[in-house]
Design an enzyme around this catalytic site. Structure first.
Site, PDB file in Angstrom:
ATOM      1  CB  SER A   1      -0.883   0.018   1.238  1.00 60.38           C
ATOM      2  OG  SER A   1      -0.162   0.610   2.312  1.00 60.38           O
ATOM      3  CG  ASP A   2       1.240   5.821  -1.520  1.00 60.77           C
ATOM      4  OD1 ASP A   2       2.220   6.064  -0.686  1.00 60.77           O
ATOM      5  OD2 ASP A   2       1.147   6.460  -2.521  1.00 60.77           O
ATOM      6  CD1 TRP A   3       4.363   6.436   4.741  1.00 61.51           C
ATOM      7  CD2 TRP A   3       4.768   5.160   3.165  1.00 61.51           C
ATOM      8  NE1 TRP A   3       5.491   5.656   4.778  1.00 61.51           N
ATOM      9  CE2 TRP A   3       5.921   4.889   3.789  1.00 61.51           C
ATOM     10  CE3 TRP A   3       4.653   4.031   1.880  1.00 61.51           C
ATOM     11  CZ2 TRP A   3       6.981   4.161   3.486  1.00 61.51           C
ATOM     12  CZ3 TRP A   3       5.621   3.276   1.536  1.00 61.51           C
ATOM     13  CH2 TRP A   3       6.989   3.179   2.480  1.00 61.51           C
ATOM     14  CD1 TRP A   4      -0.915   5.733   7.854  1.00 61.72           C
ATOM     15  CD2 TRP A   4       0.300   7.063   7.031  1.00 61.72           C
ATOM     16  NE1 TRP A   4      -0.026   6.311   8.625  1.00 61.72           N
ATOM     17  CE2 TRP A   4       0.762   7.016   8.090  1.00 61.72           C
ATOM     18  CE3 TRP A   4       1.009   8.077   5.987  1.00 61.72           C
ATOM     19  CZ2 TRP A   4       1.998   7.358   8.625  1.00 61.72           C
ATOM     20  CZ3 TRP A   4       2.141   8.694   6.243  1.00 61.72           C
ATOM     21  CH2 TRP A   4       2.667   8.424   7.587  1.00 61.72           C
ATOM     22  CB  ALA A   5      -2.762   4.057   0.471  1.00 58.74           C
TER      23      ALA A   5
END
Ligand SMILES: *[C@@H]1O[C@H](CO)[C@@H](O)[C@H](O)[C@H]1NC(C)=O
Ligand SMILES: *[C@@H]1O[C@H](CO)[C@@H](O)[C@H](O)[C@H]1NC(C)=O
Ligand SMILES: *[C@@H]1O[C@H](CO)[C@@H](O)[C@H](O)[C@H]1NC(C)=O
Ligand SMILES: *[C@@H]1O[C@H](CO)[C@@H](O)[C@H](O)[C@H]1NC(C)=O
Ligand SMILES: *[C@@H]1O[C@H](CO)[C@@H](O)[C@H](O)[C@H]1NC(C)=O
Ligand SMILES: *[C@@H]1O[C@H](CO)[C@@H](O)[C@H](O)[C@H]1NC(C)=O
Ligand SMILES: *[C@@H]1O[C@H](CO)[C@@H](O)[C@H](O)[C@H]1NC(C)=O
Ligand SMILES: *[C@@H]1O[C@H](CO)[C@@H](O)[C@H](O)[C@H]1NC(C)=O
Ligand SMILES: *[C@@H]1O[C@H](CO)[C@@H](O)[C@H](O)[C@H]1NC(C)=O
Ligand SMILES: *[C@@H]1O[C@H](CO)[C@@H](O)[C@H](O)[C@H]1NC(C)=O
Length: 729
Positions: A229-233
């Site tokens: 995942s992208d950061w906090w996605a």
């Protein structure tokens, strides 16, 4: 039945039809009206295709020994680090990253593609042409993470309050022919991880979208690595696991961690899915040879980025020459009249503009997130509202990189001012400068005046515009006093130039893009003709914003969609030159354009269909990494002769465009860059694969090779194509 008809109506609504009869008030429940992304379950297991076989075998053996909790940990990042576990799940890239113990390098970027010219993240990628983007990504390190898929704007990229992240609504054909294309090249090239993006696709979050992850990536493209995942996605636990997410970032995820093991225990997530996540991650670790030793985590990284005195400046990389060459080739010469360039032993050189000057590497903002540029607004001129970060220009020093997580902070930066003053010293040239004034006084005996401006962009917001009044006025003010005004931009994307380009005293224009640490050295060597510029534009420069039509800027929440911002990609594959060609709009500088100090002559176009090639409608071979194997069969070959018809050595990017029946008049399908001495010529060869000539058939769900005549065009830019012919399939 009810939900089916609502689904159909919602489909119409988001695809631009009359929505008046459906809803008058703000839509508050997207589970009813939205979610057109078709379900694709279960998530396919990685099977160890091709050269993954050995790594998968080892990974399966290791996963078999792990407890449920250990498997859960291996797919979640958490703050108390366990070296051994970290190694078990880590992947890494070579070189600098490895030296610092960084296991995952985030790049290169092939999403965004560049649908919206003002998008804040376009600079991280290569081009808004999928062929070019894919070809360059495949040639770069074989690891790619960003940002699957359709992350074409920064505005509303994340949910905020009661407003969800923007949904990129893309039809299947456009998805395949444009946005998925470079990811396909990356998977084909053996990429080991792909990062799911912040945005939603057809109203389903990037990391929870089963169609894109299970369907397109892991089934159609046969992707064997893992999705991170992208950061906090990540916005949900069970659904992301089932939709094909394999690793969550950063830190402990409340959605996974012990909740993932619980979800396995209570049957919401099959244990075989968790096994597959762990296997994909650990197989990657074996594939990259990271079981054979790895430096300590975080070595050479600053401890606290807010404390400048604690910063550890990265040592210069070993591949300095490559960086210098990269900087030189990022410079694109767009205008050169009256032989303004190269400079001829000037007696007095005048230098203007904020992007020429050196910056202090040791002050906060002097790198990192702000792109090595201290990109904070020095005046109200460049503010957008009250948000000081939303700048159009980086006014506190030369711009070498865009901003955000892709920014870098090299140990050494050569600014234009430093490099030009060194050169002036060597040549006994007098140098006059003023880096601050918007209306500087110019000594009219200047042999040349160089104005260096920039166009800043960063992850996190979209550019407020494609030109700024301060810099346009600066250039016009200098030009009104200097007969030989040379304009240079450090531009993180398209920069409009029509506000000054026809001024008779503006004799030259260079787009330097984001040249990195050797910026000044590269610029100086081009200005003085030590090297011959050979860069070409990876996008078109239109004359005016309005040439982009509705794609001038990002979609904002609007009307009934206030809580669910929708971005309908109704233009299909018609972005950039495909759109300008279709609408008959003449750009200021076209895609693929760039001048040289020499001239090139194109001749002798040869087109040959491979008589043994299988030209049946659809590919028939099994899926390998990247898709069906025969998509890469060479169907035809094209060659041409390029001659250096000028006085100095130079390199030329010869470009091949193909007009596929029922498609855009031309699309880039090949390029080659010979270096030629004066009088020398070379034959450039291009191979056209089945995929290069195919269109996506939405009914058959396969690439279709049509029967018919294909236009073949070879030349120096997308609009200078002296060689034309036809390929009949
Ligand atoms: C999005 O919806 C369009 C229109 O229904 C469809 O063609 C396309 O395949 C969908 N794509 C994804 C990834 O859901
Ligand atoms: C994945 O592999 C396991 C065996 O390890 C099997 O039980 C499961 O059905 C497979 N899943 C899929 C989606 O094929
Ligand atoms: C969305 O949130 C804002 C700010 O909290 C609030 O003023 C607004 O009424 C909310 N809108 C809806 C439709 O819930
Ligand atoms: C598990 O989920 C619950 C409910 O969402 C949350 O409160 C809890 O913090 C999560 N557990 C972990 C370890 O993150
Ligand atoms: C199973 O556990 C997960 C994680 O705590 C939770 O979100 C889910 O609602 C649970 N499902 C059932 C059927 O209990
Ligand atoms: C940028 O320059 C202005 C003055 O031109 C100064 O006030 C500001 O502090 C500088 N910003 C940084 C980050 O150095
Ligand atoms: C061009 O520059 C000269 C000074 O070198 C100046 O006299 C002239 O007015 C300028 N031309 C224009 C159109 O501004
Ligand atoms: C240039 O584009 C802007 C922004 O869309 C528009 O307002 C303006 O009318 C356009 N100018 C011309 C000359 O087309
Ligand atoms: C976006 O483009 C429209 C024209 O299509 C223009 O009216 C509007 O001001 C632009 N918004 C921003 C933030 O640039
Ligand atoms: C360019 O090539 C053509 C042959 O295609 C030839 O006729 C012509 O003379 C060449 N021009 C130059 C300047 O070399």
């Amino acid at each position: 039945m009810l939900s089916t008809s609502l689904y159909v109506l919602a489909g119409l609504a988001t695809w631009g039809s009359d929505i008046g009869t459906i809803a008058q008030s703000i839509i508050t429940d997207d589970t009813v009206f939205y979610g057109q992304s078709p379900p694709v379950y279960p998530s396919p297991n990685g099977t160890g295709l091709g050269d993954w076989a050995d790594s998968y075998e080892k990974a399966r053996a290791l996963v078999a020994q792990l407890t449920l909790e250990e498997k859960g940990h291996s797919v979640t990042f958490f703050t108390s680090w366990n070296r051994e576990l970290a190694h078990k799940r880590a992947v890494g890239m070579a070189g600098e990253f490895r030296a610092k113990g960084v296991h995952i390098a985030l790049g290169p970027v092939v999403g965004p593609l560049g649908r919206i010219a003002s998008s804040g993240r376009n600079w991280e990628g290569f081009s808004n042409d999928p062929y070019l983007c894919g070809a360059l990504a495949a040639d770069t390190i074989k690891g790619i993470q960003s940002h699957f898929i359709a992350n074409e704007q920064e505005t509303n990229r994340n949910p905020e309050g009661n407003v969800t992240a923007v949904s990129s609504n893309i039809d299947d054909k456009t998805m395949h022919e444009l946005y998925l294309w470079p990811f396909q090249d990356a998977v084909k090239a053996g990429t080991v991880n792909i990062m799911c993006s912040y945005n939603r696709i057809n109203n389903s979050y990037g990391c929870a979208n089963s169609k894109t992850q299970n369907g397109l990536l892991k089934t159609e493209l046969g992707f064997q690595g893992f999705v991170v995942s992208d950061w906090w996605a990540q916005h949900s636990g069970v659904t992301t696991a089932l939709a094909g997410l394999d690793m969550t970032m950063p830190f402990a995820s409340p959605y996974w961690s012990s909740n993932l093991t619980q979800a396995v225990k209570n049957g919401s997530v099959p244990e075989t899915r968790l096994d597959d996540m762990a296997t994909r991650i650990i197989a990657t670790w074996y594939k990259l040879g990271q079981d054979e030793g790895f430096p300590e985590i975080g070595k050479g990284m600053p401890y606290d980025l807010s404390q400048p005195h604690q910063r550890v400046i990265a040592k210069s990389p070993k591949n300095k020459d490559v960086l210098l060459q990269g900087a030189v080739e990022s410079h694109v010469l767009l205008k050169n009249t009256n032989n303004a360039l190269p400079l001829k032993s000037p007696k007095l050189l005048s230098l203007f503009g904020y992007s020429a000057k050196s910056f202090d590497t040791y002050t906060p903002g002097g790198g990192g997130w702000n792109g090595g540029s201290q990109a904070l607004a020095p005046s109200d001129l460049i503010r957008n509202g009250d948000d000081i970060l939303h700048t159009q220009i980086a006014a506190n020093g030369t711009l070498i990189s865009g901003g955000g997580s892709g920014a870098n902070m090299p140990a050494y930066v050569s600014s234009p001012a430093a490099a030009l003053s060194q050169r002036a010293y060597e040549d006994d040239t007098s140098l006059w400068w003023d880096f601050h004034s918007g209306n500087p006084q110019v000594d009219q005996s200047s042999d040349a005046c160089i104005v260096v401006g920039n166009a800043f962009a960063s992850e996190g917001f979209d550019r407020p515009g494609l030109h700024d009044d301060f810099t346009d006025a600066l250039i016009n003010n200098v030009a009104s006093q200097c007969h030989n005004t040379i304009v240079v931009f450090h531009n993180a994307g398209v920069r409009l130039v029509d506000q000054f380009i026809d001024h008779p005293n503006v004799t030259a224009l260079i787009f330097a893009h984001l040249p990195g640490q050797d910026s000044g050295r590269a610029l100086t060597s081009i200005l003085y003709g030590d090297v011959n510029p050979s860069g070409k534009l990876p996008y078109s420069v239109p004359r005016n914003e309005s040439d982009y039509g509705p794609l001038q800027n990002a979609t904002l929440p609007d009307g009934i969609y206030e809580l669910f911002p929708q971005s309908d990609f109704t233009e299909g594959i018609y972005i950039d030159y495909r759109a300008f060609d279709a609408k008959n709009i003449t750009p200021r500088y076209e895609f693929g354009f760039g001048l040289s100090y020499t001239t090139f002559n194109y001749s002798d176009l040869q087109i040959s269909k491979d008589e043994n090639a299988d030209t049946s409608e659809y590919p028939s071979k099994p899926i390998v990494e990247g898709g069906q194997e025969d998509l890469w069969d060479v169907v035809a070959k094209v060659s041409a002769t390029v001659a250096n018809s000028g006085e100095v050595e130079g390199a030329e990017v010869a470009q091949l465009y193909v007009g596929i029946p029922n498609g855009p008049v031309k699309q880039l399908r090949g390029f080659s860059k010979p270096v030629l001495a004066p009088g020398e010529s070379a034959v450039v060869d291009f191979e056209l694969t089945r995929r290069d000539l195919s269109t996506w058939d939405v009914v058959a769900q396969k690439w279709l090779l049509q029967k018919g005549d294909y236009g073949i065009f070879v030349g120096s830019s997308s609009r200078t194509l002296p060689l034309t012919g036809t390929l009949s399939i």
